[in-house]
Design a protein around this motif. Structure first.
Motif, PDB file in Angstrom:
ATOM      1  N   GLU A 117       0.812  -1.221   0.000  1.00 34.97           N
ATOM      2  CA  GLU A 117       0.000   0.000   0.000  1.00 34.97           C
ATOM      3  C   GLU A 117       0.840   1.264   0.000  1.00 34.97           C
ATOM      4  O   GLU A 117       0.299   2.367  -0.159  1.00 34.97           O
ATOM      5  N   LEU A 118       2.142   1.127   0.176  1.00 34.27           N
ATOM      6  CA  LEU A 118       3.030   2.276   0.093  1.00 34.27           C
ATOM      7  C   LEU A 118       3.591   2.390  -1.316  1.00 34.27           C
ATOM      8  O   LEU A 118       3.619   1.421  -2.070  1.00 34.27           O
ATOM      9  N   THR A 119       4.055   3.583  -1.662  1.00 34.62           N
ATOM     10  CA  THR A 119       4.714   3.746  -2.952  1.00 34.62           C
ATOM     11  C   THR A 119       6.113   3.119  -2.889  1.00 34.62           C
ATOM     12  O   THR A 119       6.625   2.796  -1.808  1.00 34.62           O
ATOM     13  N   GLU A 122       8.281   5.402  -0.809  1.00 35.27           N
ATOM     14  CA  GLU A 122       7.962   5.323   0.617  1.00 35.27           C
ATOM     15  C   GLU A 122       8.557   4.058   1.246  1.00 35.27           C
ATOM     16  O   GLU A 122       9.057   4.100   2.377  1.00 35.27           O
ATOM     17  N   ASN A 123       8.498   2.953   0.529  1.00 40.76           N
ATOM     18  CA  ASN A 123       9.120   1.723   1.029  1.00 40.76           C
ATOM     19  C   ASN A 123      10.615   1.921   1.243  1.00 40.76           C
ATOM     20  O   ASN A 123      11.172   1.500   2.262  1.00 40.76           O
ATOM     21  N   LYS A 156       6.745   6.856  -7.564  1.00 39.59           N
ATOM     22  CA  LYS A 156       5.529   7.285  -6.886  1.00 39.59           C
ATOM     23  C   LYS A 156       4.362   6.311  -7.051  1.00 39.59           C
ATOM     24  O   LYS A 156       3.258   6.563  -6.590  1.00 39.59           O
ATOM     25  N   ASP A 157       4.632   5.170  -7.704  1.00 36.75           N
ATOM     26  CA  ASP A 157       3.594   4.146  -7.876  1.00 36.75           C
ATOM     27  C   ASP A 157       3.500   3.273  -6.630  1.00 36.75           C
ATOM     28  O   ASP A 157       4.511   2.963  -5.997  1.00 36.75           O
ATOM     29  N   LYS A 158       2.272   2.860  -6.291  1.00 36.28           N
ATOM     30  CA  LYS A 158       2.132   1.894  -5.212  1.00 36.28           C
ATOM     31  C   LYS A 158       2.746   0.569  -5.639  1.00 36.28           C
ATOM     32  O   LYS A 158       2.650   0.162  -6.801  1.00 36.28           O
ATOM     33  N   ARG A 160       1.833  -2.402  -5.177  1.00 30.99           N
ATOM     34  CA  ARG A 160       0.894  -3.407  -5.682  1.00 30.99           C
ATOM     35  C   ARG A 160       0.679  -3.298  -7.193  1.00 30.99           C
ATOM     36  O   ARG A 160       0.192  -4.235  -7.825  1.00 30.99           O
ATOM     37  N   ASN A 161       1.055  -2.166  -7.785  1.00 32.20           N
ATOM     38  CA  ASN A 161       0.877  -1.977  -9.223  1.00 32.20           C
ATOM     39  C   ASN A 161       2.097  -2.412 -10.041  1.00 32.20           C
ATOM     40  O   ASN A 161       2.096  -2.277 -11.265  1.00 32.20           O
TER      41      ASN A 161
END
Length: 273
Positions: A117-119, A122-123, A156-158, A160-161
């Motif tokens: 759920e993080l980009t 962010e991870n 900047k993509d999550k 999960r994508n």
């Protein structure tokens, strides 16, 4: 007189090119495991295991599922406590100097560990914070590594994508955030298609060549190993062979690694070709 002005006679007579300076010990290997045994109740998962990963080398830990590869990684990373033998990372004993040892170590576990759920960024920043890296320095390092790996446009993509292969590449980037000298990868290509698997192996080999990282790559897939690699064959918790690709073939009198593996551990083991 500066160090750069050392007389030629001293250099040639007392300090031959390539020889260590007097009083200085050779650089330690990236990883040195000596006589490690680990049990789960009555089951012995590892039995007197010893192996070395030289700095700047790609070492393949080859063995089928259940050989003890993941248990070994858990001991090196201190998820389990080694109560026998010794484990040194860049000369630091993981029991006596855990902070120094772990700071020199990056790891990619078999199970995916990114927060979906993080980009991507962010991870990476979260991991940098865990290693005491400030926000600005962590962001700069993360973006630098993503750019080098061709993933800057996904920052900047999550997570999960991303595809499975991209997730693995991000996990490797995350493992490199704190500039480790040893990288452990536990079955990193499991579940990836052939193209993604080849790209991941190539990415890690590039790191070995360019960054002089010591790499321990656990796998059961023979085609991920190439001539020039160091190989440790692990089966039922024991090291059955340890040497270069050529040495393993010569020892078994085999013309291929698959045949060499079978001669070492018997035909009851399945390793993918």
């Amino acid at each position: 007189m500066t160090a750069d002005e050392t007389p030629a006679t001293e250099t040639s007579a007392n300090h031959p090119a390539g020889a260590p300076s007097p009083g200085l010990s050779p650089a330690p290997p990236a990883l040195a495991i000596r006589h490690v045994t680990h049990e789960f109740g009555a089951r012995k998962a590892l039995d007197d295991v010893s192996l070395t990963v030289p700095a700047g080398s790609f070492t393949a830990l080859l063995g089928p599922n259940g050989a003890g590869k993941t248990t070994l990684f858990s001991l090196v990373t201190r998820l389990y406590d080694n109560r026998s033998g010794s484990i040194d990372v860049l000369g630091h004993d993981v029991r006596r100097e855990p902070a120094a040892a772990l700071s020199a170590l990056g790891v990619v576990f078999q199970a995916r560990t990114l927060d979906l759920e993080l980009t991507v960024l962010e991870n990476l920043l979260y991991h940098a914070t865990l290693h005491g890296i400030g926000f600005r320095a962590g962001r700069r390092r993360a973006l630098e590594l993503l750019e080098q790996d061709g993933l800057a446009d996904r920052a900047k993509d999550k997570v999960r994508n991303l595809s499975g292969g991209q997730m693995r590449r991000v996990e490797i980037v995350r493992a490199l955030i704190h500039r480790p000298r040893l990288l452990l990868l536990d079955e990193p290509t499991v579940g990836l298609d052939i193209a993604s698997r080849a790209a991941l192996v190539a990415q890690v080999r590039k790191l070995v060549a360019q960054e002089a990282l010591g790499v321990l790559w656990a796998t059961h897939i023979i085609e991920e190993i190439v001539p020039g690699d160091r190989i440790v064959v692990l089966h039922r918790g024991r090291v059955r062979a340890d040497g270069t690709y050529g040495e393993i073939l010569a020892r078994t009198g085999s013309d291929g690694l698959g045949a060499a593996f079978l001669s070492l551990v018997g035909e009851d083991s399945e390793v993918a070709a």
